[in-house]
Design an enzyme around this catalytic site. Structure first.
Site, PDB file in Angstrom:
ATOM      1  N   THR A  73       0.827  -1.218   0.000  1.00 23.86           N
ATOM      2  CA  THR A  73       0.000   0.000   0.000  1.00 23.86           C
ATOM      3  C   THR A  73       0.861   1.269   0.000  1.00 23.86           C
ATOM      4  O   THR A  73       0.653   2.164  -0.819  1.00 23.86           O
ATOM      5  CB  THR A  73      -0.908  -0.010   1.254  1.00 23.86           C
ATOM      6  OG1 THR A  73      -1.615  -1.242   1.276  1.00 23.86           O
ATOM      7  CG2 THR A  73      -1.890   1.138   1.246  1.00 23.86           C
ATOM      8  N   CYS A 104      -0.064   7.333   9.759  1.00 26.19           N
ATOM      9  CA  CYS A 104      -1.020   8.239   9.115  1.00 26.19           C
ATOM     10  C   CYS A 104      -1.756   9.097  10.145  1.00 26.19           C
ATOM     11  O   CYS A 104      -1.938  10.303   9.949  1.00 26.19           O
ATOM     12  CB  CYS A 104      -2.005   7.436   8.280  1.00 26.19           C
ATOM     13  SG  CYS A 104      -2.698   6.024   9.148  1.00 26.19           S
ATOM     14  N   HIS A 155      -9.758   7.820   8.034  1.00 28.82           N
ATOM     15  CA  HIS A 155      -9.984   8.003   9.468  1.00 28.82           C
ATOM     16  C   HIS A 155     -10.604   9.398   9.683  1.00 28.82           C
ATOM     17  O   HIS A 155     -10.407  10.302   8.866  1.00 28.82           O
ATOM     18  CB  HIS A 155      -8.678   8.038  10.269  1.00 28.82           C
ATOM     19  CG  HIS A 155      -7.739   6.895  10.051  1.00 28.82           C
ATOM     20  ND1 HIS A 155      -8.047   5.598  10.345  1.00 28.82           N
ATOM     21  CD2 HIS A 155      -6.452   6.879   9.616  1.00 28.82           C
ATOM     22  CE1 HIS A 155      -6.992   4.823  10.093  1.00 28.82           C
ATOM     23  NE2 HIS A 155      -6.017   5.575   9.643  1.00 28.82           N
TER      24      HIS A 155
HETATM   25  P1  NAD Z   1       1.273  -3.793   3.037  1.00 28.45           P
HETATM   26  O1  NAD Z   1       1.013  -5.104   3.678  1.00 28.45           O
HETATM   27  O2  NAD Z   1       0.252  -3.203   2.154  1.00 28.45           O
HETATM   28  O3  NAD Z   1       2.640  -3.872   2.212  1.00 28.45           O
HETATM   29  C1  NAD Z   1       3.798  -4.465   2.708  1.00 28.45           C
HETATM   30  C2  NAD Z   1       4.566  -5.069   1.535  1.00 28.45           C
HETATM   31  O4  NAD Z   1       5.789  -5.616   2.050  1.00 28.45           O
HETATM   32  C3  NAD Z   1       3.840  -6.202   0.829  1.00 28.45           C
HETATM   33  O5  NAD Z   1       3.953  -5.981  -0.559  1.00 28.45           O
HETATM   34  C4  NAD Z   1       4.605  -7.473   1.251  1.00 28.45           C
HETATM   35  O6  NAD Z   1       4.634  -8.446   0.229  1.00 28.45           O
HETATM   36  C5  NAD Z   1       5.986  -6.927   1.486  1.00 28.45           C
HETATM   37  N1  NAD Z   1       6.780  -7.694   2.452  1.00 28.45           N
HETATM   38  C6  NAD Z   1       6.362  -8.463   3.472  1.00 28.45           C
HETATM   39  N2  NAD Z   1       7.415  -8.964   4.152  1.00 28.45           N
HETATM   40  C7  NAD Z   1       8.526  -8.480   3.538  1.00 28.45           C
HETATM   41  C8  NAD Z   1       9.909  -8.629   3.742  1.00 28.45           C
HETATM   42  N3  NAD Z   1      10.384  -9.375   4.755  1.00 28.45           N
HETATM   43  N4  NAD Z   1      10.768  -7.988   2.916  1.00 28.45           N
HETATM   44  C9  NAD Z   1      10.305  -7.239   1.896  1.00 28.45           C
HETATM   45  N5  NAD Z   1       9.006  -7.061   1.627  1.00 28.45           N
HETATM   46  C10 NAD Z   1       8.124  -7.678   2.449  1.00 28.45           C
HETATM   47  O7  NAD Z   1       1.641  -2.805   4.229  1.00 28.45           O
HETATM   48  P2  NAD Z   1       1.456  -1.217   4.277  1.00 28.45           P
HETATM   49  O8  NAD Z   1       0.057  -0.907   4.653  1.00 28.45           O
HETATM   50  O9  NAD Z   1       2.028  -0.613   3.040  1.00 28.45           O
HETATM   51  O10 NAD Z   1       2.335  -0.863   5.561  1.00 28.45           O
HETATM   52  C11 NAD Z   1       3.731  -0.724   5.485  1.00 28.45           C
HETATM   53  C12 NAD Z   1       4.196   0.158   6.620  1.00 28.45           C
HETATM   54  O11 NAD Z   1       3.567   1.437   6.478  1.00 28.45           O
HETATM   55  C13 NAD Z   1       3.838  -0.334   8.026  1.00 28.45           C
HETATM   56  O12 NAD Z   1       4.846   0.063   8.911  1.00 28.45           O
HETATM   57  C14 NAD Z   1       2.553   0.406   8.310  1.00 28.45           C
HETATM   58  O13 NAD Z   1       2.314   0.535   9.700  1.00 28.45           O
HETATM   59  C15 NAD Z   1       2.858   1.741   7.670  1.00 28.45           C
HETATM   60  N6  NAD Z   1       1.672   2.542   7.323  1.00 28.45           N
HETATM   61  C16 NAD Z   1       0.574   1.962   6.766  1.00 28.45           C
HETATM   62  C17 NAD Z   1      -0.531   2.747   6.462  1.00 28.45           C
HETATM   63  C18 NAD Z   1      -1.782   2.166   5.885  1.00 28.45           C
HETATM   64  O14 NAD Z   1      -2.861   2.662   6.156  1.00 28.45           O
HETATM   65  N7  NAD Z   1      -1.718   1.141   5.068  1.00 28.45           N
HETATM   66  C19 NAD Z   1      -0.512   4.121   6.721  1.00 28.45           C
HETATM   67  C20 NAD Z   1       0.651   4.697   7.241  1.00 28.45           C
HETATM   68  C21 NAD Z   1       1.740   3.893   7.557  1.00 28.45           C
END
Ligand code: NAD
Length: 337
Positions: free
Chosen positions: A12, A139, A218
């Site tokens: 994401t 976020c 949110h």
């Molecule tokens: P996500 O699950 O959508 O994406 C994570 C990606 O990392 C996936 O493509 C997965 O295949 C890959 N992955 C998993 N294990 C891995 C590894 N060991 N090495 C490399 N790649 C790997 O997660 P996200 O929502 O993008 O969240 C990522 C970070 O951003 C987290 O710390 C989350 O807390 C933060 N975040 C998320 C949001 C949200 O609303 N989605 C908002 C702000 C911050």
């Protein structure tokens, strides 16, 4: 020479940061990782992004010829944006980035102590200049920091109480939702308040949170006790002048998170994203007796608001000193006024 950026974790947040980096004039996207084959990998390939494997993958079985492994990506990049799931960024710093003396940004799923520096561009850009490891806050924390920083500069914030009404899951997430419940966070304060203080060090804040059955955004309700008297029209101007904050109005039929997302789509924003924090003009109020208590409501697009922060943080960590200029350069490619 453009800054060479690698993305580890292409989900994401990672895919959005990759696109944003690819659009910056002073940056070059070296490539993205694939942890396993998915439609994300197909899209990265179609966009012409180089794909580097991390761990054992099934890419070849699915017809994708990777451009190398994680060590090749680290060799080619100047800096990594790590957007892997919670706790993986922390482990990657120790296992992957430190041994290669590689600068890296991690995301809000990691704890502040992982990097010792937490970042929101308009609040504390200077703290990240030339640093090796920085965390972009979550976020929710980004949203609180952007508006509270503007209010603090204008009136001085004595103390804050904010409630986070959080989406149950992201739209593409089938693992955390849908929920048919309102789920309170049963800890006091919720972790968001202490997290805000990692960026706005002197703001006294107490937060509560709950999750609801929605995926779009949110909402925060914020009550701030101010050091100076405020009036609603002035507060509207303060928000209008704040970076990455958009004042929206019921009068323009932007009454809900659904309409804000529809508006972002109609604006032609990539993926229908709204990285600005949206504050409802009609929901800004001050108490009539003292004018020292401010109330407002804001909406946060969780999938996109931290993306411009990652771009600014890259510049700061690579030594670019002008925060205002960086914010302007980043905003331009997002179409943020
Ligand atoms: P996500 O699950 O959508 O994406 C994570 C990606 O990392 C996936 O493509 C997965 O295949 C890959 N992955 C998993 N294990 C891995 C590894 N060991 N090495 C490399 N790649 C790997 O997660 P996200 O929502 O993008 O969240 C990522 C970070 O951003 C987290 O710390 C989350 O807390 C933060 N975040 C998320 C949001 C949200 O609303 N989605 C908002 C702000 C911050």
């Amino acid at each position: 020479m453009p800054i060479k950026v690698g993305i580890v974790g292409y989900g994401t947040i990672g895919k959005r940061v990759a696109d944003a980096v690819a659009m910056q004039k002073d940056m070059k996207l070296v490539g993205v990782t694939a942890h396993s084959y998915s439609f994300n990998t197909e899209v990265a390939k179609q966009k012409g992004y180089k794909i580097f494997t991390i761990g054992e993958t099934d890419l070849k079985l699915n017809g994708i010829n990777p451009d190398g492994g994680i060590s090749n990506l680290l060799d080619e990049a100047d800096i990594i944006v790590d957007a892997t799931p919670k706790d993986t960024g922390r482990d990657n710093i120790e296992k992957l980035y430190k041994p290669k003396k590689m600068k890296a940004i991690v995301q809000g799923g990691e704890k502040h102590k992982t990097t010792g520096i937490s970042f929101v561009a308009q609040c504390n850009y200077d703290e990240a200049i030339n640093k090796d490891y920085v965390r972009i806050v979550s976020c929710n924390t980004t949203g609180l920091c952007r508006t509270l920083h503007a209010i603090d500069k204008a009136y001085g914030v004595q103390s804050v109480h904010a409630t986070m009404i959080r989406r149950g899951a992201d739209p593409g997430d089938i693992h955390h939702g849908p929920i048919n419940a309102i789920v309170p966070v049963l800890e006091m304060p919720s972790h968001h308040g202490p997290d805000v203080q990692t960026v706005l060090h002197n703001v006294e804040i107490f937060t509560t949170a709950l999750s609801v059955p929605s995926t779009l955004m949110h909402i925060h309700t914020v009550i701030a006790d101010l050091k100076k008297r405020a009036d609603v029209d002035d507060v509207v101007q303060v928000f209008k002048n704040a970076a990455r904050v958009r004042v929206v109005r019921n009068a323009e039929h932007l009454r809900s998170t659904a309409e804000i997302i529809e508006f972002a789509r109609d604006l032609g924003r990539l993926r229908g994203d709204m990285p600005e924090i949206c504050v409802w003009q009609e929901a800004i109020g001050v108490t009539s007796n003292s004018h020292n208590k401010l109330l407002y409501m804001q909406a946060i697009h969780q999938e996109s608001n931290v993306v411009p922060e990652n771009v600014d943080c890259i510049r700061a960590m690579m030594g670019f000193k002008d925060a205002q200029k960086s914010i302007e350069m980043t905003n331009e490619v997002f179409g943020i006024k």
